[in-house]
Motif scaffolding. Structure first.
Motif, short mmCIF file in Angstrom:
data_model
loop_
_atom_site.label_atom_id
_atom_site.label_comp_id
_atom_site.label_asym_id
_atom_site.label_seq_id
_atom_site.Cartn_x
_atom_site.Cartn_y
_atom_site.Cartn_z
N ILE A 299 0.86 -1.18 0.00
CA ILE A 299 0.00 0.00 0.00
C ILE A 299 0.89 1.23 0.00
N VAL A 300 0.65 2.13 -0.95
CA VAL A 300 1.52 3.28 -1.16
C VAL A 300 0.70 4.56 -1.00
N PHE A 301 1.08 5.37 -0.02
CA PHE A 301 0.39 6.62 0.30
C PHE A 301 1.27 7.78 -0.15
N VAL A 302 0.83 8.50 -1.17
CA VAL A 302 1.62 9.60 -1.74
C VAL A 302 1.07 10.92 -1.21
N SER A 303 1.89 11.69 -0.51
CA SER A 303 1.43 12.97 0.05
C SER A 303 1.35 14.04 -1.02
N ILE A 304 0.24 14.79 -0.99
CA ILE A 304 0.10 15.94 -1.88
C ILE A 304 0.29 17.25 -1.09
N ASP A 305 0.89 17.11 0.10
CA ASP A 305 1.15 18.26 0.98
C ASP A 305 2.60 18.22 1.44
N PRO A 306 3.55 18.32 0.50
CA PRO A 306 4.97 18.16 0.87
C PRO A 306 5.48 19.23 1.83
N ALA A 307 4.80 20.38 1.90
CA ALA A 307 5.26 21.43 2.81
C ALA A 307 5.19 20.98 4.27
N ARG A 308 4.20 20.16 4.59
CA ARG A 308 4.04 19.68 5.97
C ARG A 308 4.41 18.21 6.13
N ASP A 309 4.24 17.44 5.07
CA ASP A 309 4.47 16.00 5.17
C ASP A 309 5.92 15.65 4.85
N THR A 310 6.76 15.83 5.84
CA THR A 310 8.15 15.41 5.74
C THR A 310 8.19 13.88 5.86
N PRO A 311 9.32 13.27 5.52
CA PRO A 311 9.42 11.82 5.72
C PRO A 311 9.11 11.40 7.16
N GLN A 312 9.58 12.15 8.14
CA GLN A 312 9.32 11.78 9.53
C GLN A 312 7.84 11.93 9.87
N ALA A 313 7.20 12.98 9.34
CA ALA A 313 5.77 13.16 9.58
C ALA A 313 4.98 11.99 9.01
N LEU A 314 5.36 11.54 7.82
CA LEU A 314 4.70 10.39 7.23
C LEU A 314 4.93 9.13 8.05
N LYS A 315 6.14 8.97 8.53
CA LYS A 315 6.47 7.78 9.32
C LYS A 315 5.65 7.72 10.60
N ASP A 316 5.53 8.86 11.27
CA ASP A 316 4.73 8.91 12.50
C ASP A 316 3.26 8.65 12.20
N TYR A 317 2.76 9.24 11.14
CA TYR A 317 1.34 9.13 10.79
C TYR A 317 0.98 7.69 10.45
N LEU A 318 1.78 7.05 9.62
CA LEU A 318 1.47 5.71 9.13
C LEU A 318 1.69 4.62 10.17
N SER A 319 2.29 4.99 11.30
CA SER A 319 2.47 4.01 12.39
C SER A 319 1.25 3.95 13.30
N SER A 320 0.22 4.72 12.99
CA SER A 320 -0.99 4.74 13.82
C SER A 320 -1.67 3.38 13.83
N ASP A 321 -2.27 3.04 14.96
CA ASP A 321 -3.00 1.79 15.09
C ASP A 321 -4.17 1.76 14.12
N GLY A 322 -4.41 0.61 13.52
CA GLY A 322 -5.52 0.45 12.61
C GLY A 322 -5.17 0.69 11.15
#
Length: 207
Positions: A108-131
């Motif tokens: 599953i590949v989630f491509v951010s369309i908000d690169p100004a806020r979605d840094t690699p670390q922000a994506l990593k934290d977000y995608l680690s959410s339960d569920g």
């Protein structure tokens, strides 16, 4: 011309006009309902997918070859998305469970369309959410790189508002790509994990 003949001729003209209108709607829409009520985009030679250069949530450069060798569900969103993105990720998590062993061959590949806020670390934290689906790959990049990827997938997005509270409008389609990196079908928003699972399994069976 007798009145009866005139009426028959007029009726025939109306019938032909209605038939042409129906044909026009079908051709313009380019979609056909499936037996379970879902809508699947016609195949042929769809212009979906192509070259891109982005970075993943670990900061490593990736390109379109990351899709090779596995089935992939690709969709565009952003971590500040209030509804669609978390709902879609949760549903794909349910799909992952329903697929069982077949999920081993699906990424599953989630491509951010908000690169100004979605840094690699922000994506990593977000995608680690339960569920959310295990192993989801988050991608981001420069605004230009993101725009190129979105254009390749015919994905729409637009910034709305100014300042820190801005949001993003974006298209809702999830793209199923084959192990050859080519488009197979689109998964419509809101059809649920059961129908999504069936669509994926049918595509896998066809190869």
């Amino acid at each position: 011309m007798p009145r009866r003949s005139i009426l028959l001729f007029a009726g025939a003209c109306i019938a032909i006009a209605v038939a042409l209108a129906i044909i026009t709607v079908v051709v313009v829409s380019g979609r056909a309902p499936t037996s379970d009520g879902a809508e699947v985009t016609s195949t042929g030679q769809p212009l979906v997918g192509g070259d891109f250069k982005l970075v993943n949530q670990d900061g490593r450069p990736v390109d379109q070859t990351m899709l090779n060798g596995k089935w992939s569900l690709v969709f565009f969103g952003f971590t500040y998305c209030p509804e669609f993105c978390p709902t879609t990720l949760a549903e794909l998590g349910a799909v992952q469970q329903r697929l069982g062993d077949k999920a081993d061959n699906l990424q599953i590949v989630f491509v951010s369309i908000d690169p100004a806020r979605d840094t690699p670390q922000a994506l990593k934290d977000y995608l680690s959410s339960d569920g959310f689906p295990k192993g989801t790959i988050g991608l981001t990049g420069t605004p230009e790189q993101v725009a190129t990827a979105a254009k390749a997938y015919r994905a729409f997005y637009q910034k709305v508002g100014e300042g820190e509270g801005y949001t993003m409008n974006h298209s809702l389609t999830v793209y199923l790509m084959g192990p050859d990196g080519k488009f197979r079908t689109a998964v419509a928003d809101g059809i649920g994990p059961d129908k999504t699972t069936r669509i994926i399994e049918q595509a896998m069976a066809r190869g």
